[in-house]
Motif scaffolding. Structure first.
Motif, PDB file in Angstrom:
ATOM      1  N   ASP A   8       0.864  -1.182   0.000  1.00  0.00           N
ATOM      2  CA  ASP A   8       0.000   0.000   0.000  1.00  0.00           C
ATOM      3  C   ASP A   8       0.898   1.229   0.000  1.00  0.00           C
ATOM      4  N   LEU A   9       0.506   2.240  -0.744  1.00  0.00           N
ATOM      5  CA  LEU A   9       1.270   3.478  -0.818  1.00  0.00           C
ATOM      6  C   LEU A   9       0.442   4.586  -0.177  1.00  0.00           C
ATOM      7  N   LEU A  10       0.943   5.167   0.889  1.00  0.00           N
ATOM      8  CA  LEU A  10       0.172   6.165   1.638  1.00  0.00           C
ATOM      9  C   LEU A  10       0.936   7.470   1.784  1.00  0.00           C
ATOM     10  N   GLU A  13      -0.337  12.094   5.524  1.00  0.00           N
ATOM     11  CA  GLU A  13      -1.618  12.471   6.143  1.00  0.00           C
ATOM     12  C   GLU A  13      -2.655  11.344   6.059  1.00  0.00           C
ATOM     13  N   GLN A  14      -2.386  10.320   5.257  1.00  0.00           N
ATOM     14  CA  GLN A  14      -3.317   9.174   5.178  1.00  0.00           C
ATOM     15  C   GLN A  14      -2.948   8.077   6.180  1.00  0.00           C
ATOM     16  N   ALA A  15      -1.744   8.173   6.745  1.00  0.00           N
ATOM     17  CA  ALA A  15      -1.263   7.088   7.601  1.00  0.00           C
ATOM     18  C   ALA A  15      -1.870   7.191   8.998  1.00  0.00           C
ATOM     19  N   ASP A  16      -2.545   6.134   9.395  1.00  0.00           N
ATOM     20  CA  ASP A  16      -3.145   6.068  10.719  1.00  0.00           C
ATOM     21  C   ASP A  16      -2.132   5.342  11.612  1.00  0.00           C
ATOM     22  N   ILE A  17      -1.657   6.007  12.648  1.00  0.00           N
ATOM     23  CA  ILE A  17      -0.562   5.428  13.446  1.00  0.00           C
ATOM     24  C   ILE A  17      -0.939   4.089  14.077  1.00  0.00           C
ATOM     25  N   ASN A  18      -2.204   3.872  14.335  1.00  0.00           N
ATOM     26  CA  ASN A  18      -2.612   2.586  14.928  1.00  0.00           C
ATOM     27  C   ASN A  18      -2.646   1.474  13.887  1.00  0.00           C
ATOM     28  N   MET A  19      -2.932   1.878  12.647  1.00  0.00           N
ATOM     29  CA  MET A  19      -3.036   0.917  11.552  1.00  0.00           C
ATOM     30  C   MET A  19      -1.648   0.406  11.123  1.00  0.00           C
ATOM     31  N   LEU A  20      -0.620   1.246  11.299  1.00  0.00           N
ATOM     32  CA  LEU A  20       0.713   0.874  10.810  1.00  0.00           C
ATOM     33  C   LEU A  20       1.239  -0.405  11.459  1.00  0.00           C
ATOM     34  N   SER A  21       0.814  -0.675  12.676  1.00  0.00           N
ATOM     35  CA  SER A  21       1.326  -1.867  13.364  1.00  0.00           C
ATOM     36  C   SER A  21       0.881  -3.161  12.683  1.00  0.00           C
ATOM     37  N   ALA A  22      -0.118  -3.076  11.801  1.00  0.00           N
ATOM     38  CA  ALA A  22      -0.611  -4.273  11.119  1.00  0.00           C
ATOM     39  C   ALA A  22       0.323  -4.701   9.971  1.00  0.00           C
ATOM     40  N   LEU A  42       8.876  13.088   9.926  1.00  0.00           N
ATOM     41  CA  LEU A  42       9.553  12.966  11.229  1.00  0.00           C
ATOM     42  C   LEU A  42       8.522  13.064  12.355  1.00  0.00           C
ATOM     43  N   GLU A  43       7.553  13.946  12.185  1.00  0.00           N
ATOM     44  CA  GLU A  43       6.513  14.102  13.217  1.00  0.00           C
ATOM     45  C   GLU A  43       5.621  12.863  13.307  1.00  0.00           C
ATOM     46  N   LEU A  44       5.354  12.252  12.155  1.00  0.00           N
ATOM     47  CA  LEU A  44       4.550  11.021  12.145  1.00  0.00           C
ATOM     48  C   LEU A  44       5.252   9.945  12.984  1.00  0.00           C
ATOM     49  N   ILE A  45       6.555   9.811  12.771  1.00  0.00           N
ATOM     50  CA  ILE A  45       7.307   8.779  13.506  1.00  0.00           C
ATOM     51  C   ILE A  45       7.312   9.088  15.006  1.00  0.00           C
ATOM     52  N   ASP A  46       7.414  10.357  15.341  1.00  0.00           N
ATOM     53  CA  ASP A  46       7.364  10.733  16.769  1.00  0.00           C
ATOM     54  C   ASP A  46       6.042  10.315  17.409  1.00  0.00           C
ATOM     55  N   ARG A  47       4.982  10.314  16.625  1.00  0.00           N
ATOM     56  CA  ARG A  47       3.664   9.968  17.178  1.00  0.00           C
ATOM     57  C   ARG A  47       3.414   8.459  17.252  1.00  0.00           C
ATOM     58  N   LEU A  48       4.272   7.677  16.591  1.00  0.00           N
ATOM     59  CA  LEU A  48       4.059   6.215  16.564  1.00  0.00           C
ATOM     60  C   LEU A  48       4.289   5.586  17.933  1.00  0.00           C
ATOM     61  N   PRO A  49       3.557   4.530  18.233  1.00  0.00           N
ATOM     62  CA  PRO A  49       3.871   3.782  19.452  1.00  0.00           C
ATOM     63  C   PRO A  49       5.163   2.979  19.225  1.00  0.00           C
ATOM     64  N   VAL A  50       5.742   2.439  20.291  1.00  0.00           N
ATOM     65  CA  VAL A  50       6.927   1.591  20.113  1.00  0.00           C
ATOM     66  C   VAL A  50       6.472   0.286  19.464  1.00  0.00           C
ATOM     67  N   LEU A  51       7.116  -0.071  18.342  1.00  0.00           N
ATOM     68  CA  LEU A  51       6.745  -1.279  17.589  1.00  0.00           C
ATOM     69  C   LEU A  51       7.959  -2.198  17.587  1.00  0.00           C
ATOM     70  N   GLU A  52       8.098  -3.005  18.596  1.00  0.00           N
ATOM     71  CA  GLU A  52       9.279  -3.856  18.774  1.00  0.00           C
ATOM     72  C   GLU A  52       9.595  -4.696  17.542  1.00  0.00           C
ATOM     73  N   ASN A  53      10.809  -4.493  16.982  1.00  0.00           N
ATOM     74  CA  ASN A  53      11.308  -5.310  15.870  1.00  0.00           C
ATOM     75  C   ASN A  53      10.498  -5.284  14.595  1.00  0.00           C
ATOM     76  N   LYS A  54       9.745  -4.234  14.380  1.00  0.00           N
ATOM     77  CA  LYS A  54       9.004  -4.079  13.119  1.00  0.00           C
ATOM     78  C   LYS A  54      10.021  -3.719  12.030  1.00  0.00           C
ATOM     79  N   LYS A  55       9.910  -4.381  10.862  1.00  0.00           N
ATOM     80  CA  LYS A  55      10.873  -4.109   9.794  1.00  0.00           C
ATOM     81  C   LYS A  55      10.534  -2.788   9.080  1.00  0.00           C
ATOM     82  N   ALA A  56      11.585  -2.020   8.781  1.00  0.00           N
ATOM     83  CA  ALA A  56      11.384  -0.742   8.084  1.00  0.00           C
ATOM     84  C   ALA A  56      12.481  -0.544   7.049  1.00  0.00           C
TER      85      ALA A  56
END
Ligand SMILES: Cc1cc2nc3c(=O)[nH]c(=O)nc-3n(C[C@H](O)[C@H](O)[C@H](O)COP(=O)(O)O)c2cc1C
Length: 133
Positions: A8-10, A13-22, A42-56
């Motif tokens: 998915d390409l987002l 402003e379309q990225a929902d921080i809770n949805m990213l963990s999926a 950078l601000e989006l990443i600051d708002r993300l929860p800690v996602l242990e070992n998620k690949k990026a």
């Protein structure tokens, strides 16, 4: 990259921080402005929860190439991602047409970039990410 990964390409402003963990793998990228990735990313990443070992993976376009210690625009983004528990499995950067600042006087630098070759390299970069742990 999105095509190569079937991703998915987002826009930010379309990225929902809770949805990213999926997602199994998340790519973060933008142009480079004043030596950094776009502020909204950078601000989006600051708002993300800690996602242990998620690949990026991270990617950018910039007028000037990355130069360690002098123009290392990946560093602030990488530091933020590591703080959020991401495992960064790849980095991609290519030149982008740049008319900022003094380069405007000469009609900009890196005209026509990203070009066909850059796009092919981006696609190849993304394809191998699939198999990376
Ligand atoms: C306001 C501004 C600041 C920029 N600062 C930099 C910079 O610090 N280093 C760099 O290499 N390129 C810089 N550039 C060039 C952009 O990184 C390049 O044009 C990039 O491809 C823009 O991506 P975009 O078209 O998605 O916005 C800057 C461009 C603009 C408009």
């Amino acid at each position: 990259m999105a095509n190569a990964l079937g991703a998915d390409l987002l826009r930010v402003e379309q990225a929902d921080i809770n949805m990213l963990s999926a997602y199994d793998l998340i790519g973060f990228g933008s142009g480079v402005y004043f030596g950094k990735y776009h502020k909204s990313l950078l601000e989006l990443i600051d708002r993300l929860p800690v996602l242990e070992n998620k690949k990026a993976f991270i990617f950018s376009t910039s007028g000037i190439r990355k130069i360690q210690f002098i123009h290392d625009f990946h560093k602030p983004l990488k530091e933020r991602l590591l703080k959020k528990g991401f495992n960064i499995i790849g980095e991609f950067s290519c030149r982008g047409f740049d008319t900022y600042g003094a380069s405007k006087i000469i009609g900009g630098i890196k005209k026509g970039r990203p070009n066909e070759k850059d796009l092919n390299q981006a696609e190849n970069f993304a394809r191998v990410l699939k198999d990376r742990k």
